[in-house]
Each structure stands twice: as structure tokens, then as C-alpha cells.
Scaffold this motif. Structure first.
Motif, short mmCIF file in Angstrom:
data_model
loop_
_atom_site.label_atom_id
_atom_site.label_comp_id
_atom_site.label_asym_id
_atom_site.label_seq_id
_atom_site.Cartn_x
_atom_site.Cartn_y
_atom_site.Cartn_z
N VAL A 2 9.12 21.50 -47.99
CA VAL A 2 8.77 21.45 -46.57
C VAL A 2 7.32 21.01 -46.43
O VAL A 2 6.40 21.75 -46.80
CB VAL A 2 8.98 22.82 -45.90
CG1 VAL A 2 8.61 22.74 -44.44
CG2 VAL A 2 10.43 23.28 -46.06
N GLU A 3 7.16 19.80 -45.89
CA GLU A 3 5.81 19.27 -45.70
C GLU A 3 5.26 19.73 -44.36
O GLU A 3 6.01 19.95 -43.39
CB GLU A 3 5.82 17.74 -45.71
CG GLU A 3 6.35 17.10 -46.98
CD GLU A 3 7.80 16.70 -46.87
OE1 GLU A 3 8.23 15.78 -47.60
OE2 GLU A 3 8.52 17.30 -46.04
N SER A 4 3.95 19.85 -44.32
CA SER A 4 3.26 20.16 -43.06
C SER A 4 1.86 19.58 -43.12
O SER A 4 1.39 19.17 -44.19
CB SER A 4 3.21 21.67 -42.84
OG SER A 4 2.48 22.31 -43.86
N GLY A 5 1.22 19.55 -41.95
CA GLY A 5 -0.16 19.09 -41.90
C GLY A 5 -0.36 17.69 -41.36
O GLY A 5 -1.49 17.25 -41.17
N GLY A 6 0.73 16.98 -41.14
CA GLY A 6 0.59 15.64 -40.58
C GLY A 6 0.15 15.69 -39.13
O GLY A 6 0.08 16.76 -38.52
N GLY A 7 -0.17 14.54 -38.57
CA GLY A 7 -0.56 14.49 -37.17
C GLY A 7 -1.29 13.22 -36.85
O GLY A 7 -1.26 12.24 -37.61
N LEU A 8 -1.97 13.27 -35.71
CA LEU A 8 -2.73 12.13 -35.20
C LEU A 8 -4.20 12.35 -35.56
O LEU A 8 -4.75 13.43 -35.34
CB LEU A 8 -2.57 12.09 -33.69
CG LEU A 8 -2.86 10.81 -32.94
CD1 LEU A 8 -1.90 9.72 -33.36
CD2 LEU A 8 -2.73 11.05 -31.44
N VAL A 9 -4.82 11.33 -36.13
CA VAL A 9 -6.22 11.47 -36.54
C VAL A 9 -6.92 10.14 -36.33
O VAL A 9 -6.31 9.07 -36.45
CB VAL A 9 -6.31 11.93 -38.02
CG1 VAL A 9 -5.70 10.91 -38.96
CG2 VAL A 9 -7.74 12.25 -38.41
N GLN A 10 -8.19 10.21 -36.01
CA GLN A 10 -8.96 8.97 -35.80
C GLN A 10 -9.33 8.34 -37.14
O GLN A 10 -9.45 9.04 -38.17
CB GLN A 10 -10.22 9.27 -35.02
CG GLN A 10 -9.98 9.50 -33.53
CD GLN A 10 -11.28 9.49 -32.74
OE1 GLN A 10 -12.33 9.86 -33.24
NE2 GLN A 10 -11.19 9.07 -31.48
N SER A 11 -9.53 7.06 -37.11
CA SER A 11 -9.97 6.35 -38.30
C SER A 11 -11.25 6.99 -38.84
O SER A 11 -12.15 7.34 -38.09
CB SER A 11 -10.25 4.89 -37.92
OG SER A 11 -10.63 4.16 -39.04
N GLY A 12 -11.26 7.19 -40.15
CA GLY A 12 -12.40 7.86 -40.78
C GLY A 12 -12.21 9.36 -40.92
O GLY A 12 -12.99 10.01 -41.61
N GLY A 13 -11.19 9.89 -40.29
CA GLY A 13 -10.95 11.32 -40.31
C GLY A 13 -10.22 11.79 -41.55
O GLY A 13 -9.95 11.01 -42.48
N SER A 14 -9.87 13.08 -41.53
CA SER A 14 -9.24 13.72 -42.69
C SER A 14 -8.05 14.56 -42.24
O SER A 14 -7.98 15.01 -41.10
CB SER A 14 -10.24 14.63 -43.40
OG SER A 14 -11.36 13.90 -43.84
N LEU A 15 -7.15 14.75 -43.18
CA LEU A 15 -6.02 15.66 -42.98
C LEU A 15 -5.71 16.32 -44.31
O LEU A 15 -5.94 15.73 -45.37
CB LEU A 15 -4.78 14.90 -42.51
CG LEU A 15 -4.67 14.47 -41.05
CD1 LEU A 15 -3.42 13.61 -40.87
CD2 LEU A 15 -4.63 15.66 -40.13
N LEU A 16 -5.14 17.52 -44.23
CA LEU A 16 -4.65 18.19 -45.43
C LEU A 16 -3.15 18.38 -45.29
O LEU A 16 -2.69 19.09 -44.40
CB LEU A 16 -5.33 19.54 -45.62
CG LEU A 16 -4.82 20.38 -46.79
CD1 LEU A 16 -5.09 19.66 -48.12
CD2 LEU A 16 -5.44 21.77 -46.79
N LEU A 17 -2.41 17.72 -46.16
CA LEU A 17 -0.95 17.89 -46.17
C LEU A 17 -0.59 18.97 -47.18
O LEU A 17 -1.19 19.05 -48.25
CB LEU A 17 -0.26 16.58 -46.56
CG LEU A 17 -0.59 15.35 -45.71
CD1 LEU A 17 0.28 14.17 -46.17
CD2 LEU A 17 -0.41 15.62 -44.24
N SER A 18 0.41 19.76 -46.83
CA SER A 18 0.91 20.79 -47.72
C SER A 18 2.41 20.61 -47.89
O SER A 18 3.08 20.13 -46.98
CB SER A 18 0.65 22.19 -47.16
OG SER A 18 -0.72 22.41 -46.97
N CYS A 19 2.90 21.03 -49.03
CA CYS A 19 4.34 20.98 -49.29
C CYS A 19 4.72 22.28 -49.97
O CYS A 19 4.30 22.53 -51.10
CB CYS A 19 4.67 19.78 -50.15
SG CYS A 19 6.38 19.75 -50.73
N GLU A 20 5.49 23.08 -49.28
CA GLU A 20 5.95 24.35 -49.84
C GLU A 20 7.31 24.15 -50.48
O GLU A 20 8.24 23.63 -49.84
CB GLU A 20 6.01 25.40 -48.75
CG GLU A 20 4.66 25.73 -48.15
CD GLU A 20 4.71 26.88 -47.16
OE1 GLU A 20 3.80 27.00 -46.34
OE2 GLU A 20 5.69 27.65 -47.21
N ALA A 21 7.43 24.57 -51.72
CA ALA A 21 8.66 24.37 -52.48
C ALA A 21 9.38 25.69 -52.68
O ALA A 21 8.74 26.74 -52.82
CB ALA A 21 8.33 23.75 -53.84
#
Length: 131
Positions: free
Chosen positions: A4-23
Motif C-alpha cells: 500500500v503506497e501513500s504520500g503522493g500528491g500535488l507538488v510544485q517544481s523543486g519541491g519534495s515528497l516522501l512516498l511510503s509503501c507498507e507491506a
């Protein structure tokens, strides 16, 4: 088996995100974990993978120096830290698991992207980078 992935979304260029995947549902600490991404109409491409121990990590050239993969075997989670994002990073990001072969040496720097090795896949999380 679930990824199960999470953490995606809308972000501005140059920004950051942390994706997680629970197994769950399989022995996480015996599986190589990977992240792939796909843009509609294009092939799914390998982004990064990490060995069972976490000691070896592989990255696509397009994300080297910007993305970091890591795993927590205790909690059965794999992460992908995305930084310095640009519009070309817009895609659905998938988490995947590949059993560590009993024999042979995989993954390697020339074979880590082999999608056929990955047996379990998540549903994906959308990452959209806006300019």
C-alpha cells in the motif's frame, strides 16, 4: 499480500515528497523492494530498488542525486524520498517486491531494473509536479 503506497500528491517544481509503501502478507525481509513509475501511454520504468539488507541501492540515472530509497525491515515499510522534483517526475509511482534469489547474484547494477523479478505490486500513488 498487500503493498500500500501513500504520500503522493500535488507538488510544485523543486519541491519534495516522501512516498511510503507498507507491506504485509509476506516475509518482507527476504524481498528486494523497488519503486517504479508510469506515465499514461508509456512503459512502466524502474526508479529505484534496495536489497534485503538495505546495503545496496540502485537508481535510474534520471533520479540519481534527487531520490533516496530506504527500508525498515522491522516495520515492513519501504520509502522513496523525492526531491528537486520537476515535471518529468509526474507519474503514478508503484511499489514492488521481488523475492531474493536463493542462487545467483541479483540485483546488480546492470540487472536491478528487471521488472519480471518483481512478483508483488501495489496499486500506485499519483505524483503530480506543477511548474
Amino acid at each position: 499480500v498487500q503493498l500500500v503506497e501513500s504520500g503522493g500528491g500535488l507538488v510544485q517544481s523543486g519541491g519534495s515528497l516522501l512516498l511510503s509503501c507498507e507491506a504485509s502478507g509476506f516475509k518482507f525481509d527476504t524481498y528486494v523492494m523497488g519503486w517504479f513509475r508510469q506515465v499514461a501511454g508509456k512503459e512502466r520504468e524502474a526508479v529505484s530498488s534496495i536489497t534485503v539488507s538495505g546495503r545496496r541501492k540502485y537508481y535510474a540515472d534520471s533520479v540519481k542525486g534527487r531520490f533516496i530509497i530506504d527500508r525498515d525491515n522491522k516495520d515492513s515499510v519501504v520509502y522513496l524520498q523525492l526531491s528537486s522534483l520537476n515535471s518529468e517526475d509526474t507519474a503514478v509511482y508503484y511499489c514492488a517486491a521481488a523475492p531474493q534469489p536463493q542462487r545467483g547474484h541479483w540485483p546488480t547494477s546492470s540487472s536491478w531494473e528487471d521488472r519480471t523479478k518483481f512478483t508483488f505490486w501495489g496499486q500506485g500513488t499519483q505524483v503530480t509536479v506543477t511548474s
